[in-house]
Design an enzyme around this catalytic site. Structure first.
Site, PDB file in Angstrom:
ATOM      1  N   GLY A   1      -0.159  -4.465  -7.485  1.00  0.00           N
ATOM      2  CA  GLY A   1       0.193  -4.912  -8.826  1.00  0.00           C
ATOM      3  C   GLY A   1       0.193  -6.428  -8.885  1.00  0.00           C
ATOM      4  O   GLY A   1      -0.411  -7.120  -8.079  1.00  0.00           O
TER       5      GLY A   1
ATOM      6  N   GLY B   1     -28.025 -32.999  -3.945  1.00  0.00           N
ATOM      7  CA  GLY B   1     -26.639 -32.907  -4.407  1.00  0.00           C
ATOM      8  C   GLY B   1     -25.705 -32.578  -3.258  1.00  0.00           C
ATOM      9  O   GLY B   1     -24.553 -33.048  -3.224  1.00  0.00           O
TER      10      GLY B   1
HETATM   11  C1  HXC Z   1      10.642   1.676  -6.950  1.00  0.00           C
HETATM   12  C2  HXC Z   1       9.428   2.332  -5.123  1.00  0.00           C
HETATM   13  C3  HXC Z   1       8.334   1.565  -5.530  1.00  0.00           C
HETATM   14  C4  HXC Z   1       8.468   0.833  -6.741  1.00  0.00           C
HETATM   15  C5  HXC Z   1       7.818   2.535  -3.709  1.00  0.00           C
HETATM   16  N1  HXC Z   1       9.065   2.923  -3.991  1.00  0.00           N
HETATM   17  N2  HXC Z   1       7.343   1.713  -4.648  1.00  0.00           N
HETATM   18  N3  HXC Z   1      10.568   2.394  -5.821  1.00  0.00           N
HETATM   19  N4  HXC Z   1       9.635   0.914  -7.396  1.00  0.00           N
HETATM   20  N5  HXC Z   1       7.490   0.046  -7.190  1.00  0.00           N
HETATM   21  C6  HXC Z   1       9.924   3.817  -3.235  1.00  0.00           C
HETATM   22  C7  HXC Z   1       9.442   5.235  -3.266  1.00  0.00           C
HETATM   23  O1  HXC Z   1       9.926   5.883  -4.421  1.00  0.00           O
HETATM   24  C8  HXC Z   1      10.053   5.791  -2.006  1.00  0.00           C
HETATM   25  O2  HXC Z   1      11.416   6.008  -2.243  1.00  0.00           O
HETATM   26  C9  HXC Z   1       9.992   4.602  -1.059  1.00  0.00           C
HETATM   27  O3  HXC Z   1       9.835   3.448  -1.873  1.00  0.00           O
HETATM   28  C10 HXC Z   1       8.795   4.677  -0.137  1.00  0.00           C
HETATM   29  O4  HXC Z   1       7.644   4.935  -0.917  1.00  0.00           O
HETATM   30  P1  HXC Z   1       6.592   6.080  -0.533  1.00  0.00           P
HETATM   31  O5  HXC Z   1       5.738   6.254  -1.709  1.00  0.00           O
HETATM   32  O6  HXC Z   1       7.310   7.255   0.012  1.00  0.00           O
HETATM   33  O7  HXC Z   1       5.823   5.383   0.671  1.00  0.00           O
HETATM   34  P2  HXC Z   1       4.278   5.420   1.003  1.00  0.00           P
HETATM   35  O8  HXC Z   1       3.789   6.830   0.975  1.00  0.00           O
HETATM   36  O9  HXC Z   1       4.133   4.643   2.249  1.00  0.00           O
HETATM   37  O10 HXC Z   1       3.557   4.656  -0.198  1.00  0.00           O
HETATM   38  C11 HXC Z   1       3.817   3.282  -0.422  1.00  0.00           C
HETATM   39  C12 HXC Z   1       3.166   2.823  -1.722  1.00  0.00           C
HETATM   40  C13 HXC Z   1       3.627   3.741  -2.874  1.00  0.00           C
HETATM   41  C14 HXC Z   1       1.644   2.877  -1.570  1.00  0.00           C
HETATM   42  C15 HXC Z   1       3.572   1.398  -1.928  1.00  0.00           C
HETATM   43  O11 HXC Z   1       5.050   3.820  -2.854  1.00  0.00           O
HETATM   44  C16 HXC Z   1       3.205   3.199  -4.188  1.00  0.00           C
HETATM   45  O12 HXC Z   1       2.080   3.420  -4.614  1.00  0.00           O
HETATM   46  N6  HXC Z   1       4.125   2.549  -4.898  1.00  0.00           N
HETATM   47  C17 HXC Z   1       3.828   1.999  -6.204  1.00  0.00           C
HETATM   48  C18 HXC Z   1       2.839   0.876  -6.096  1.00  0.00           C
HETATM   49  C19 HXC Z   1       2.546   0.230  -7.410  1.00  0.00           C
HETATM   50  O13 HXC Z   1       1.795   0.756  -8.233  1.00  0.00           O
HETATM   51  N7  HXC Z   1       3.179  -0.850  -7.635  1.00  0.00           N
HETATM   52  C20 HXC Z   1       2.936  -1.634  -8.803  1.00  0.00           C
HETATM   53  C21 HXC Z   1       4.186  -1.659  -9.575  1.00  0.00           C
HETATM   54  S1  HXC Z   1       3.846  -2.676 -10.931  1.00  0.00           S
HETATM   55  P3  HXC Z   1      12.185   7.256  -1.636  1.00  0.00           P
HETATM   56  O14 HXC Z   1      13.590   7.022  -2.008  1.00  0.00           O
HETATM   57  O15 HXC Z   1      11.572   8.445  -2.259  1.00  0.00           O
HETATM   58  O16 HXC Z   1      11.921   7.185  -0.172  1.00  0.00           O
HETATM   59  C22 HXC Z   1       3.999  -4.238 -10.337  1.00  0.00           C
HETATM   60  C23 HXC Z   1       3.785  -5.250 -11.370  1.00  0.00           C
HETATM   61  C24 HXC Z   1       4.272  -6.555 -10.888  1.00  0.00           C
HETATM   62  O17 HXC Z   1       4.262  -4.493  -9.245  1.00  0.00           O
HETATM   63  C25 HXC Z   1       3.930  -7.532 -11.940  1.00  0.00           C
HETATM   64  C26 HXC Z   1       4.262  -8.897 -11.529  1.00  0.00           C
HETATM   65  C27 HXC Z   1       3.747  -9.850 -12.588  1.00  0.00           C
END
Ligand code: HXC
Length: 521
Positions: free
Chosen positions: A173, A408
């Site tokens: 993200g 250049g």
């Molecule tokens: C809250 C999160 C989280 C998030 C992961 N977790 N990402 N909790 N917010 N963004 C939590 C999961 O629910 C899980 O909790 C624990 O962290 C571990 O995650 P898993 O999915 O079990 O681990 P894994 O299989 O290793 O996968 C990791 C991952 C996946 C690839 C990072 O979690 C994922 O795709 N997360 C979202 C990524 C994403 O799209 N982020 C963008 C967000 S938007 P529990 O309690 O169940 O163990 C963003 C915008 C920022 O970031 C803008 C800035 C300008």
């Protein structure tokens, strides 16, 4: 000690132990099972033993959305503070994937901002070890605001203190923009990735099926996009790279880079350099040989080793002083300047200039790459970035032209008119608008076409080329105008560059006062 005081101290110790476990033993095991270190293990490997001073170990989030009030963990998914590396102060934070996947809450952002602010106030590097699922979804816009606060600090710290990002897990993200704003990104092969949107979103938006590794793994970003400056084989290697990188850098723009004692004599002569340049101007040679020969102990920390290999950039010491080396690489695409090479070198030159690191430029460049692909991609604007970077740089600039320096590209590669301080050339240098082949076709095309006898045509072509070579394909024409300060024997290059850097150590040069420049982005 009274019982009450003893109890309070025991409570502190227990609280510390508990906080240090982050998301708990099971999640720590899961992290290890993925072949990854925990945040604390990374910091222990990075910092001098016993030097870590932690802040906000007991800080918790305040979110009550989605029942979050029931899952409060001390530290809230980031370990932050300061410590020393080789005795020098650094500010650090390491995201803890065992707590909500290291996701960024408002509270986590406050902890990160605290160390960013301290790094700026004190004048010390700021190192981020990223391992996070991005914005904590439950916190909505407050998590986004947290990122905004971090980015703003990255921007203000740019050029003031070195900022280094280690990518040691997911970085997804908008979270990728903090690393993008920092000076160097270090990724780890097979366990870290950076992308704006993950494979699932890519599939739904574009229909493309792609794995995380293919989309944003260390290979992709170190070979194709250039987002990663270093790709380490392991986390341990990644942490070592950060330490090594810091050894070349000052703690802030207020300081000079650290001096490194060397037993390598500045006057060391390398006879092999006298024989390096092939007689055939179209034959390649390896510029790494020159770099390895002239820098202290042959030690060179290359930045962007795998990307835009037609130009080489990296750090070295010369007679103990940190230098940034920029060198065309004749053995890749003949060392031509293209879009990526220009961007790579421009960013590096600007970094060195911001942090008082002198530039040593080794030139063997046939020109800019032409053609529709480059024009459509904006070679004009991108090439101008490097031109701009050299022209605005006020650090000592020592340039050595080894062979070709045409058109250049000659101007761009730290020529005299871009405030090059000392410009040397080897006797093999050719400094001209273009090489003899192209020049003769343009200047004598009609005469050559009119000559129908192939033997005579070939003789005429050769005669004109010899004439052109005699005038321009040497360093003496440029030297006669003072554009080259001296023609030097290749074997003396280390000695001459070290001495020039010594002489230029007191250089002081300013750019005009302005709000900021307008680099062609
Ligand atoms: C809250 C999160 C989280 C998030 C992961 N977790 N990402 N909790 N917010 N963004 C939590 C999961 O629910 C899980 O909790 C624990 O962290 C571990 O995650 P898993 O999915 O079990 O681990 P894994 O299989 O290793 O996968 C990791 C991952 C996946 C690839 C990072 O979690 C994922 O795709 N997360 C979202 C990524 C994403 O799209 N982020 C963008 C967000 S938007 P529990 O309690 O169940 O163990 C963003 C915008 C920022 O970031 C803008 C800035 C300008």
């Amino acid at each position: 000690m009274t019982n009450l005081q003893a109890e309070k101290i025991t409570e502190l110790v227990e609280r510390r132990e508990n906080a240090a476990l982050g998301g708990g033993l099971k999640r720590i095991e899961a992290q290890h099972a993925k072949g990854k270190m925990t945040a604390r293990e990374r910091l222990a490997a990075l910092l001098d033993e016993g030097s870590f001073e932690e802040y906000d170990m007991f800080k918790q989030h305040r979110c009550t959305n989605f029942g979050m009030e029931k899952s409060k963990i001390d530290g809230d998914g980031v370990v932050a503070g300061c410590g020393t590396i080789d005795g020098r102060l650094v500010y650090v934070y390491a995201q803890d994937f065992t707590v909500s996947g290291g996701s960024l809450s408002e509270t986590q952002a406050q902890k990160i901002c605290k160390v960013q602010d301290l790094a700026m106030r004190v004048g010390a590097p700021c190192i981020a070890l990223n391992d996070s699922g991005g914005a904590r979804i439950q916190e909505g816009v407050c998590a986004l605001a947290g990122y905004g606060e971090i980015f703003q600090r990255n921007i203000l710290a740019s050029g003031v203190v070195p900022q280094i990002s280690g990518i040691f897990g997911p970085c997804a993200g908008g979270a990728v923009y903090s690393p993008a704003l920092t000076d160097f990104n270090i990724m780890v092969q097979d366990s870290s990735y950076m992308f704006l949107t993950g494979p699932a979103v890519v599939k739904s938006v574009t229909g493309e099926t792609v794995s995380q590794e293919e989309l944003g793994g260390a290979r992709v970003h170190s070979f194709k996009s250039g987002v990663a400056h270093f790709a380490a084989a392991s986390e341990a290697e990644g942490l070592e790279t950060i330490k090594r990188l810091l050894s070349f850098l000052p703690s802030s723009n207020r300081e000079a880079a650290p001096f490194k004692e060397t037993s390598d004599p500045a006057g060391r002569i390398d006879d092999s350099l006298n024989e390096l340049i092939p007689d055939n101007p179209n034959k390649a040679y390896d510029m790494y040989k020159v770099i390895g020969s002239i820098v202290d102990d042959g030690e060179f920390l290359e930045v962007h080793r795998n990307w835009a290999k037609n130009i080489i950039v990296g750090f070295a010491h010369m007679n103990g002083r940190s230098v940034g080396v920029v060198a065309n690489q004749p053995s890749v695409l003949a060392g031509v300047l293209d879009i990526n090479a220009s961007r790579k070198a421009a960013r590096f030159v600007r970094f060195c200039d911001a942090f008082n690191i002198p530039l040593v430029t080794l030139v063997d460049v046939p020109g800019f790459l032409c053609g529709t692909q480059q024009e459509y991609g904006g070679i004009i604007t991108n090439g101008a970035k490097l031109l701009y970077a050299y022209g605005e740089a006020t650090v000592p600039k020592v340039t050595v032209t080894l062979r070709k320096s045409y058109g250049g590209a000659h101007i761009v590669m730290s020529c005299k008119q871009l405030r090059g301080d000392i410009n040397y050339a080897w006797p093999s240098a050719n400094i001209a608008v273009m090489g003899a082949d192209g020049a003769v076709e343009i200047l004598y095309g009609k005469e050559l076409k009119a000559e129908t006898d192939p033997a005579k045509q070939s003789a005429l072509r050769q005669e004109k080329k010899d004439e052109y070579d005699a005038l321009f394909c040497n360093p003496y024409n440029a030297a006669s105008y003072g554009y080259i300060d001296d023609v030097i024997e290749p074997r003396n290059t280390r000695f001459r560059v070290c001495r020039a850097l010594e002489q230029l150590a007191g250089k002081k040069q300013d750019n005009p006062v302005r709000k900021h420049d307008n680099l062609p982005l």
